[in-house]
Design a protein around this motif. Structure first.
Motif, PDB file in Angstrom:
ATOM      1  N   ILE A 482       0.869  -1.177   0.000  1.00  0.00           N
ATOM      2  CA  ILE A 482       0.000   0.000   0.000  1.00  0.00           C
ATOM      3  C   ILE A 482       0.902   1.221   0.000  1.00  0.00           C
ATOM      4  N   ALA A 483       0.718   2.097  -0.964  1.00  0.00           N
ATOM      5  CA  ALA A 483       1.586   3.264  -1.075  1.00  0.00           C
ATOM      6  C   ALA A 483       1.557   4.094   0.202  1.00  0.00           C
ATOM      7  N   GLY A 484       2.754   4.357   0.742  1.00  0.00           N
ATOM      8  CA  GLY A 484       2.862   5.208   1.920  1.00  0.00           C
ATOM      9  C   GLY A 484       2.507   4.546   3.226  1.00  0.00           C
ATOM     10  N   SER A 485       2.231   3.256   3.210  1.00  0.00           N
ATOM     11  CA  SER A 485       1.847   2.588   4.461  1.00  0.00           C
ATOM     12  C   SER A 485       3.054   2.404   5.371  1.00  0.00           C
ATOM     13  N   GLN A 486       2.789   2.390   6.657  1.00  0.00           N
ATOM     14  CA  GLN A 486       3.846   2.192   7.644  1.00  0.00           C
ATOM     15  C   GLN A 486       4.145   0.702   7.803  1.00  0.00           C
ATOM     16  N   ILE A 487       5.296   0.412   8.392  1.00  0.00           N
ATOM     17  CA  ILE A 487       5.629  -0.982   8.708  1.00  0.00           C
ATOM     18  C   ILE A 487       4.652  -1.484   9.764  1.00  0.00           C
ATOM     19  N   ARG A 488       4.039  -2.603   9.510  1.00  0.00           N
ATOM     20  CA  ARG A 488       3.119  -3.195  10.487  1.00  0.00           C
ATOM     21  C   ARG A 488       3.934  -3.987  11.502  1.00  0.00           C
ATOM     22  N   THR A 489       3.829  -3.610  12.761  1.00  0.00           N
ATOM     23  CA  THR A 489       4.632  -4.262  13.808  1.00  0.00           C
ATOM     24  C   THR A 489       3.807  -5.160  14.711  1.00  0.00           C
ATOM     25  N   ASN A 490       2.546  -5.370  14.356  1.00  0.00           N
ATOM     26  CA  ASN A 490       1.704  -6.309  15.092  1.00  0.00           C
ATOM     27  C   ASN A 490       0.601  -6.802  14.168  1.00  0.00           C
ATOM     28  N   VAL A 491      -0.037  -7.865  14.548  1.00  0.00           N
ATOM     29  CA  VAL A 491      -1.053  -8.483  13.694  1.00  0.00           C
ATOM     30  C   VAL A 491      -2.243  -7.555  13.503  1.00  0.00           C
ATOM     31  N   GLU A 492      -2.660  -6.848  14.557  1.00  0.00           N
ATOM     32  CA  GLU A 492      -3.858  -6.022  14.508  1.00  0.00           C
ATOM     33  C   GLU A 492      -3.778  -4.925  13.447  1.00  0.00           C
ATOM     34  N   SER A 493      -2.569  -4.458  13.162  1.00  0.00           N
ATOM     35  CA  SER A 493      -2.437  -3.324  12.242  1.00  0.00           C
ATOM     36  C   SER A 493      -2.424  -3.740  10.766  1.00  0.00           C
ATOM     37  N   ILE A 494      -2.359  -5.024  10.473  1.00  0.00           N
ATOM     38  CA  ILE A 494      -2.328  -5.481   9.076  1.00  0.00           C
ATOM     39  C   ILE A 494      -3.709  -5.307   8.444  1.00  0.00           C
ATOM     40  N   GLU A 495      -3.731  -4.768   7.223  1.00  0.00           N
ATOM     41  CA  GLU A 495      -4.997  -4.527   6.538  1.00  0.00           C
ATOM     42  C   GLU A 495      -5.251  -5.495   5.391  1.00  0.00           C
ATOM     43  N   THR A 496      -4.239  -5.771   4.589  1.00  0.00           N
ATOM     44  CA  THR A 496      -4.480  -6.541   3.362  1.00  0.00           C
ATOM     45  C   THR A 496      -3.753  -7.886   3.304  1.00  0.00           C
ATOM     46  N   PHE A 497      -2.734  -8.099   4.095  1.00  0.00           N
ATOM     47  CA  PHE A 497      -1.896  -9.309   4.046  1.00  0.00           C
ATOM     48  C   PHE A 497      -1.207  -9.480   2.698  1.00  0.00           C
ATOM     49  N   ASN A 498      -1.143  -8.452   1.913  1.00  0.00           N
ATOM     50  CA  ASN A 498      -0.464  -8.510   0.627  1.00  0.00           C
ATOM     51  C   ASN A 498       0.876  -7.798   0.766  1.00  0.00           C
ATOM     52  N   GLY A 499       1.969  -8.586   0.847  1.00  0.00           N
ATOM     53  CA  GLY A 499       3.276  -7.984   1.026  1.00  0.00           C
ATOM     54  C   GLY A 499       4.301  -8.990   1.508  1.00  0.00           C
ATOM     55  N   VAL A 500       5.326  -8.472   2.184  1.00  0.00           N
ATOM     56  CA  VAL A 500       6.383  -9.331   2.726  1.00  0.00           C
ATOM     57  C   VAL A 500       6.590  -8.977   4.192  1.00  0.00           C
ATOM     58  N   GLY A 501       7.254  -9.893   4.920  1.00  0.00           N
ATOM     59  CA  GLY A 501       7.486  -9.610   6.329  1.00  0.00           C
ATOM     60  C   GLY A 501       8.283 -10.678   7.026  1.00  0.00           C
ATOM     61  N   ALA A 502       8.317 -10.572   8.349  1.00  0.00           N
ATOM     62  CA  ALA A 502       9.021 -11.536   9.198  1.00  0.00           C
ATOM     63  C   ALA A 502       8.227 -11.702  10.479  1.00  0.00           C
ATOM     64  N   ILE A 503       8.029 -12.955  10.893  1.00  0.00           N
ATOM     65  CA  ILE A 503       7.228 -13.253  12.078  1.00  0.00           C
ATOM     66  C   ILE A 503       8.057 -14.111  13.034  1.00  0.00           C
ATOM     67  N   PRO A 504       8.208 -13.677  14.297  1.00  0.00           N
ATOM     68  CA  PRO A 504       8.920 -14.502  15.277  1.00  0.00           C
ATOM     69  C   PRO A 504       8.128 -15.764  15.607  1.00  0.00           C
ATOM     70  N   LEU A 505       8.822 -16.873  15.735  1.00  0.00           N
ATOM     71  CA  LEU A 505       8.206 -18.121  16.176  1.00  0.00           C
ATOM     72  C   LEU A 505       9.282 -18.908  16.917  1.00  0.00           C
ATOM     73  N   ILE A 506       9.071 -19.061  18.222  1.00  0.00           N
ATOM     74  CA  ILE A 506      10.107 -19.606  19.098  1.00  0.00           C
ATOM     75  C   ILE A 506       9.551 -20.794  19.872  1.00  0.00           C
ATOM     76  N   PRO A 507      10.251 -21.913  19.900  1.00  0.00           N
ATOM     77  CA  PRO A 507       9.792 -23.069  20.675  1.00  0.00           C
ATOM     78  C   PRO A 507       9.612 -22.726  22.155  1.00  0.00           C
ATOM     79  N   ASN A 508       8.511 -23.210  22.702  1.00  0.00           N
ATOM     80  CA  ASN A 508       8.180 -23.019  24.121  1.00  0.00           C
ATOM     81  C   ASN A 508       7.991 -21.553  24.505  1.00  0.00           C
ATOM     82  N   ASP A 509       7.803 -20.690  23.519  1.00  0.00           N
ATOM     83  CA  ASP A 509       7.564 -19.279  23.796  1.00  0.00           C
ATOM     84  C   ASP A 509       6.101 -18.977  23.495  1.00  0.00           C
TER      85      ASP A 509
END
Length: 527
Positions: A482-509
């Motif tokens: 999305i032109a001019g959109s900010q970096i989404r730093t949590n799930v709640e702020s995502i609007e379209t799920f169209n893009g790229v990113g990185a998600i932490p996933l840690i065993p026993n966390d």
């Protein structure tokens, strides 16, 4: 020998090393030959940067954890990314136990024609039996006519391996071209083929053989027939014995499954069809004089290179690899004192987390296959339910018309069918992180080059909605198209799920696991 944390060698390491961190070795008085011998014996040559003649070296254990034994000392190599209170071996075992627990909770359905992987309802047979049969069923019943098992056998019939053998046959004596001991013995002993000759046949009376067989008689005799060595073409070669064994082996697997009660009707029908094919093939005259195989001729150039034979050897080998559960190799490693590949195990743990988050516990195993990944043998597998499929090591390529450039193989891909369209969700496990010191402590970020790789997937793979890296870090990123959109730093702020990113996933966390579940839940609601 001593190991230090710093290059100036002021902070000595006791018995614990962190994976992916560089340390410095002082070999002290050890000779170059002794150092080389120790590096070879301990299998650490790939991790130690040392020049012959130097008493100093650096060591960095990357992507492996566990114990190392070096110059009489034991060092525990552990990950700093998760389960930091445990030793390296315990970290590995905890992650492995988690995968096994996830696997046990999955209900593997047999409603698919391609049932494989685990046995949950029928305790009297081994899971490997199902997997072997599934592979053979596919190459017999489902593959195209130019590459299925029947076509491989026809290639053998058209250009069979053969050898020359010999036997002895009773023939008229005038056919003798070469005399050996058995021929002479037959001339002397097979009296039923002697004929009496009269005095008029002087050319026979003077022959040594006539004198020899007539010496105890008042009459003269001459042999009319004798055993003559005959050369003939034989198909009873080691390679053809292996081909015969191969079809009998498929029969054996099918008969064993046929004795299992309560399998779905479609499975019994598949068994019947496979057996019918094997029976018909083994009745071929080609097998009439071919004996039983005693040992597989693995060094045979015919099996390794000739059309048809090579296919069958490859099928036999692949079926035996294919029956191996995808994390069996990690179980074997957990019993070893050597270093263990934590990066690969993390990748597979991520796949299971993704599969269960999307599919729940009611899963059909559609396929398990062997693929080449980064020059090494790896595994491909598909978990699915009605509308979703989760692939591990799935190849996207120009030949499949799913990329416009080079072949790509993300670690995990989710395919969702909706309104006659396919949506692809790409996940790639990245074990390495980039550490950043802050006032609150150490933050673990995704490496920029891994985000670049996500752009490659998203750009090149047809119908992909997003590409995200899954990593044992602390920071959540999502960059929407999305032109001019900010970096989404949590799930709640995502609007379209169209893009790229990185998600932490840690065993026993629990926090990272909950965050990922929220990501999947919101995604399902929006798609």
């Amino acid at each position: 020998m001593k190991i230090f944390e710093d290059e100036l060698k002021t902070i000595r390491v006791d018995n614990q090393l962190l994976e992916n961190k560089t340390y410095y070795i002082d070999f002290e008085s050890a000779s170059s030959n002794a150092i080389l011998e120790e590096l070879t014996k301990t299998k650490l040559k790939n991790f130690v940067n040392w020049q012959r003649g130097n008493q100093f070296a650096s060591i960095a254990i990357k992507n492996f954890i566990g114990n190392i034994y070096f110059f009489g000392n034991t060092y525990d190599v552990k990950s700093s990314k998760f389960l930091t209170e445990l030793s390296g071996s315990d970290q590995f075992q905890t992650l492995l136990n988690d995968i096994q627990s996830l696997s046990k909770n999955v209900i593997f359905s047999y409603s698919s024609p391609s049932f494989v992987m685990r046995e949950v309802d029928f305790t009297d047979i081994q899971p490997s039996l199902l997997l072997i049969f599934n592979y053979y069923k596919q190459i017999i019943l489902q593959w195209g006519h130019t590459k299925n098992l029947e076509s491989s056998f026809l290639r053998i019939i058209n250009n069979p391996n053969f050898k020359y053998e010999h036997n002895y046959k009773m023939e008229h004596i005038h056919k003798i071209t070469k005399v050996d001991r058995k021929t002479l013995s037959s001339l002397a002993k097979d009296s039923k083929y002697y004929i009496k000759i009269d005095e008029s046949k002087n050319h026979l009376l003077t022959l040594p053989i006539t004198n020899f067989i007539s010496k105890n008689s008042n009459d003269n005799y001459f042999p009319q027939k004798t055993l003559i060595k005959k050369k003939y073409l034989s198909y009873n070669t080691l390679e053809n014995q292996f081909v015969k064994f191969f079809f009998e082996y498929i029969e054996s697997i099918s008969y064993q499954l046929n004795g299992v009660k309560n399998l779905p009707e479609n499975v019994f029908k598949e068994i019947e069809d496979v057996l019918s094919f094997c029976h018909m093939t083994l009745r071929n005259p080609f097998f009439k004089d071919i004996g039983q195989m005693q040992t597989i001729p693995i060094n045979s150039t015919v099996l390794q290179s000739r059309a048809g034979y090579k296919d069958i050897l490859d099928h036999f080998t692949r079926s035996r690899f294919g029956i191996k559960h995808v994390f069996d190799e990690f179980i074997q490693e957990s019993m070893s004192i050597d270093l263990k590949r934590i990066s690969d195990l993390y990748e597979y743990w991520v796949f299971y987390q993704i599969a269960i988050s999307f599919l729940g516990n009611d899963i059909i195993i559609e396929q398990q296959d062997i693929v080449l990944k980064d020059g090494n043998v790896s595994y491909g597998i598909c978990f699915k339910n009605k509308d979703m499929s989760v692939y591990y090591n799935y190849t996207e390529s120009r030949s499949r018309k799913t990329t416009y450039s080079v072949s790509l193989r993300p670690d995990t891909m989710v395919k969702i069918k909706k309104d006659n369209k396919t949506i692809k969700l790409i996940f790639d496990a990245k074990y390495k992180v980039k550490n950043k010191s802050t006032e609150e402590g150490i933050e673990r970020h995704i490496k920029p080059e891994d985000i670049y790789k996500m752009h490659t997937y998203l750009d090149a793979i047809e119908n992909s909605l997003f590409a995200v890296a899954i990593y044992p870090g602390t920071e959540f990123y999502f960059y929407e198209r999305i032109a001019g959109s900010q970096i989404r730093t949590n799930v709640e702020s995502i609007e379209t799920f169209n893009g790229v990113g990185a998600i932490p996933l840690i065993p026993n966390d629990r926090d990272s696991l909950n965050q990922f579940d929220q990501f999947v839940l919101k995604l399902k609601e929006l798609i």
